[in-house]
Design an enzyme around this catalytic site. Sequence first.
Site, PDB file in Angstrom:
ATOM      1  CB  SER A 111      -0.952   0.018   1.202  1.00 53.75           C
ATOM      2  OG  SER A 111      -2.061  -0.817   0.955  1.00 53.75           O
ATOM      3  CE  LYS A 114      -4.599   1.567  -0.998  1.00 56.81           C
ATOM      4  NZ  LYS A 114      -4.228   0.363  -0.282  1.00 56.81           N
ATOM      5  CB  SER A 168      -4.535   1.290   3.582  1.00 54.51           C
ATOM      6  OG  SER A 168      -3.557   1.044   2.606  1.00 54.51           O
TER       7      SER A 168
END
Length: 333
Positions: A111, A114, A168
Amino acid sequence: MSGVKCTNNLRIKVICLFLGAVMALGCMGCGRQAYDMPYNPDAAVSGFNVISRQNSKAAHTFAEDLCVVTENVMNEETVDMTQAEAAVLFDLSSCQVLYAKNAHEKLHPASLTKVMTALVALKYGSIDQVMTATSAVNITETGATLCGLKPGDTMTLNQALYVLLLHSANDAAMMIAENVGGSVEHFVELMNQEALELGATNTHFMNPHVLTQDEHYTTAYDLYLIFDEALKYEKFNEIIQTSSYEATYSDSSGAVKNINVRTSNLFLRGNYKAPDNITVIGGKTGTTNAAKSCLMLLSRDAGGSPYISVILKAETRDLAYEKMIDLLGEIQN
């Protein structure tokens, strides 16, 4: 007459050479322009050294203002990274490399992807734009982190960025990509374009969230470049320092829905404590089976100087935090 033509051609050549030299000298100073915004350790938003990169596709034009890693920089007596694949620690004030292990090894970022999603959204989107979810938010992969978006739900980009970076949420990433990029595919193209412009040449994204795909990879060093760029946006700084967030948005019928998320950063939640005189400002976490546990932070020392640290592919989440504490300890050594 032929002699006159020859003389004129010679003059033209001399003038062109002169103008070319002037232009070359002028361009020597246009590779990077800095604007002074001193880092304030007492401010709610930790902005520092906002940089405008021009001609950023050529990484060498602004490398003098970045930390540069060419080999491992490790102190095995104080930091044991045997249970993590890659790690870096950079002093942003002095551009000093305090620690580097496998900084350029291509790995899955989980993640931490992101951060680039947020960067592209802030660069190309409008913070107040209202976005509508489509069937793209229906992610069915086992273990995927979601916030529960349904097709037809609407929320602002501002709200979605909080959900993206704190919780997330992969469905929030898909909604952002479609609405900001026009399509997920075009948004991913923008992510890869931005990576190249930042000099993150060992990076290639296949999606805007986290879920494992072939040819989706980056490096600890490239993540530093991406994170460093994202920190220029005050909204990004604000979000990564936030411990929890509440908001209301609407479903397809206009009915109000509530959302309440907490940061996944266990330093901000109080589960882990940084070394004395070091403050963790914020960052991003990531975990998948392929990437294992990943962690990226912005921290500061007692004098307010900022640092970026990244750990990739730690064996467990607890190890990622424990090794990060050891890594931050290098700031004082």
